[in-house]
Design an enzyme around this catalytic site. Structure first.
Site, mmCIF file in Angstrom:
data_model
loop_
_atom_site.group_PDB
_atom_site.id
_atom_site.type_symbol
_atom_site.label_atom_id
_atom_site.label_comp_id
_atom_site.label_asym_id
_atom_site.label_seq_id
_atom_site.Cartn_x
_atom_site.Cartn_y
_atom_site.Cartn_z
ATOM 1 N N GLY A 49 0.750 -1.254 0.000
ATOM 2 C CA GLY A 49 0.000 0.000 0.000
ATOM 3 C C GLY A 49 0.777 1.299 0.000
ATOM 4 O O GLY A 49 0.169 2.371 -0.027
ATOM 5 N N TRP A 51 2.624 2.962 -2.247
ATOM 6 C CA TRP A 51 2.442 3.872 -3.391
ATOM 7 C C TRP A 51 1.057 4.499 -3.338
ATOM 8 O O TRP A 51 0.897 5.689 -3.618
ATOM 9 C CB TRP A 51 2.644 3.140 -4.726
ATOM 10 C CG TRP A 51 4.071 2.891 -5.098
ATOM 11 C CD1 TRP A 51 5.136 2.770 -4.260
ATOM 12 C CD2 TRP A 51 4.583 2.732 -6.432
ATOM 13 N NE1 TRP A 51 6.279 2.546 -4.985
ATOM 14 C CE2 TRP A 51 5.971 2.508 -6.310
ATOM 15 C CE3 TRP A 51 4.012 2.745 -7.695
ATOM 16 C CZ2 TRP A 51 6.792 2.306 -7.438
ATOM 17 C CZ3 TRP A 51 4.821 2.537 -8.815
ATOM 18 C CH2 TRP A 51 6.197 2.335 -8.685
ATOM 19 N N ASP A 69 -4.503 -5.609 -6.702
ATOM 20 C CA ASP A 69 -3.410 -6.520 -6.350
ATOM 21 C C ASP A 69 -3.967 -7.933 -6.151
ATOM 22 O O ASP A 69 -5.125 -8.102 -5.773
ATOM 23 C CB ASP A 69 -2.710 -6.072 -5.058
ATOM 24 C CG ASP A 69 -1.301 -6.647 -4.936
ATOM 25 O OD1 ASP A 69 -0.328 -5.874 -5.055
ATOM 26 O OD2 ASP A 69 -1.174 -7.884 -4.732
ATOM 27 N N ASP A 90 -6.570 -9.944 -10.351
ATOM 28 C CA ASP A 90 -5.437 -10.135 -11.253
ATOM 29 C C ASP A 90 -5.562 -9.149 -12.407
ATOM 30 O O ASP A 90 -6.603 -9.129 -13.082
ATOM 31 C CB ASP A 90 -5.497 -11.585 -11.776
ATOM 32 C CG ASP A 90 -4.280 -11.978 -12.579
ATOM 33 O OD1 ASP A 90 -3.538 -11.084 -13.034
ATOM 34 O OD2 ASP A 90 -4.077 -13.186 -12.758
ATOM 35 N N ASP A 113 3.899 -1.085 -9.933
ATOM 36 C CA ASP A 113 5.105 -1.590 -9.262
ATOM 37 C C ASP A 113 5.023 -3.119 -9.256
ATOM 38 O O ASP A 113 5.632 -3.774 -8.410
ATOM 39 C CB ASP A 113 5.132 -1.023 -7.830
ATOM 40 C CG ASP A 113 6.454 -1.247 -7.124
ATOM 41 O OD1 ASP A 113 7.475 -1.441 -7.807
ATOM 42 O OD2 ASP A 113 6.468 -1.241 -5.880
ATOM 43 N N LYS A 153 7.093 -0.408 -13.576
ATOM 44 C CA LYS A 153 8.321 -1.180 -13.300
ATOM 45 C C LYS A 153 8.508 -2.272 -14.350
ATOM 46 O O LYS A 153 7.564 -2.968 -14.715
ATOM 47 C CB LYS A 153 8.213 -1.825 -11.916
ATOM 48 C CG LYS A 153 9.376 -2.774 -11.632
ATOM 49 C CD LYS A 153 9.649 -2.900 -10.183
ATOM 50 C CE LYS A 153 8.782 -3.918 -9.494
ATOM 51 N NZ LYS A 153 9.036 -3.905 -8.045
HETATM 52 C C1 LIG Z 1 6.636 -4.824 -5.098
HETATM 53 S S1 LIG Z 1 4.973 -5.177 -4.649
HETATM 54 C C2 LIG Z 1 4.208 -3.606 -4.753
HETATM 55 C C3 LIG Z 1 4.558 -2.687 -3.622
HETATM 56 C C4 LIG Z 1 3.671 -1.439 -3.585
HETATM 57 N N1 LIG Z 1 3.980 -0.551 -4.706
HETATM 58 C C5 LIG Z 1 3.882 -0.646 -2.316
HETATM 59 O O1 LIG Z 1 4.567 0.377 -2.386
HETATM 60 O O2 LIG Z 1 3.378 -1.038 -1.275
HETATM 61 C C6 LIG Z 1 4.383 -5.984 -6.091
HETATM 62 C C7 LIG Z 1 2.924 -6.443 -6.013
HETATM 63 O O3 LIG Z 1 2.511 -6.890 -7.316
HETATM 64 C C8 LIG Z 1 1.444 -7.810 -7.114
HETATM 65 N N2 LIG Z 1 1.153 -8.557 -8.347
HETATM 66 C C9 LIG Z 1 1.959 -9.434 -9.012
HETATM 67 N N3 LIG Z 1 1.320 -9.916 -10.103
HETATM 68 C C10 LIG Z 1 0.091 -9.338 -10.138
HETATM 69 C C11 LIG Z 1 -1.044 -9.420 -11.014
HETATM 70 N N4 LIG Z 1 -1.007 -10.224 -12.083
HETATM 71 N N5 LIG Z 1 -2.136 -8.675 -10.745
HETATM 72 C C12 LIG Z 1 -2.183 -7.874 -9.639
HETATM 73 N N6 LIG Z 1 -1.142 -7.734 -8.779
HETATM 74 C C13 LIG Z 1 -0.029 -8.461 -9.017
HETATM 75 C C14 LIG Z 1 1.980 -8.683 -5.964
HETATM 76 O O4 LIG Z 1 0.921 -9.353 -5.323
HETATM 77 C C15 LIG Z 1 2.683 -7.637 -5.072
HETATM 78 O O5 LIG Z 1 1.867 -7.239 -3.992
#
Ligand SMILES: C[S@@+](CC[C@H](N)C(=O)[O-])C[C@H]1O[C@@H](n2cnc3c(N)ncnc32)[C@H](O)[C@@H]1O
Length: 199
Positions: A49, A51, A69, A90, A113, A153
């Site tokens: 959370g 961002w 997410d 997703d 991200d 990213k």
């Molecule tokens: C590095 S974390 C994000 C951190 C967030 N920006 C923060 O500052 O708190 C990456 C996130 O991408 C999500 N993620 C990965 N593949 C996904 C998808 N296909 N759909 C939605 N979320 C996804 C993961 O569950 C994870 O929580």
């Protein structure tokens, strides 16, 4: 290196952010100012959370932050900030555009991200990261306003240049950002597209 990581970890804790990844957004925002007061922001891969919270503070109460997410996030509300609405879903799902649009039709900024679950195989991870970044671009085609911005990213590697070229075709200005808080050994970089040229 470890010292640098500890620095951002401690800073995030002190400033009440659940993850130090917030500084990967803050650094770009301080330099390029793409998030503005009153914006609607879509935050893809939003958990835990940081961002969303940062963006909600920047855009203020007149704005809105919608996050998606795979992981569930507890509803939060922050004083003097935009409302935050999180969906557990997703971004690859074919119904996701319709679902997001039930809350907000279009956005001024899309953040991503998203990181794939790493497999240990660098090539596979990089291709998965690119697929997710391509999906973000596809979602921008439906959900981003003309003149809007994306900050996404991607893991650098094969086909990265091709992805950047596709962003260049749709945005007036494109920057590749490697924030100081991102580990130097990590292949993650952020592609910032500003001024969406909506067809
Ligand atoms: C590095 S974390 C994000 C951190 C967030 N920006 C923060 O500052 O708190 C990456 C996130 O991408 C999500 N993620 C990965 N593949 C996904 C998808 N296909 N759909 C939605 N979320 C996804 C993961 O569950 C994870 O929580």
């Amino acid at each position: 290196m470890r010292k640098v990581q500890d620095y951002y970890f401690k800073k995030a804790k002190k400033e009440n952010y659940p993850a130090r990844s917030v500084y990967k957004l803050e650094e770009a925002q301080k330099k390029y100012r793409f998030l503005q007061t009153g914006n609607g922001v879509l935050d893809l891969g939003c958990q835990p959370g940081s961002w969303s919270i940062y963006a909600a503070r920047i855009v203020g109460p007149a704005g809105l932050v919608v996050g998606v997410d795979l992981q569930e996030g507890k509803k939060i509300s922050i004083a003097k900030a935009a409302e935050i609405v999180w969906f557990c879903d997703d971004i690859m799902a074919d119904y996701i555009i319709e679902k997001i649009q039930k809350t907000e039709k279009d956005f001024q900024t899309i953040l991503s991200d998203i990181a794939p679950r790493t497999s240990g195989n660098k090539w596979v991870d990089q291709q998965q990261s690119l697929n997710l970044a391509r999906r973000v671009l596809e979602l921008a085609g439906e959900l981003l306003e003309s003149g809007g911005n994306i900050y996404v990213k991607v893991f650098e590697g094969e086909d990265f240049r091709e992805f950047v070229d596709s962003v260049r075709k749709s945005f007036k200005t494109v920057k590749i950002v490697k924030p100081k808080s991102s580990r130097s050994e990590s292949r993650e970089v952020f592609v910032l597209g500003m001024g969406y040229l909506k067809p």
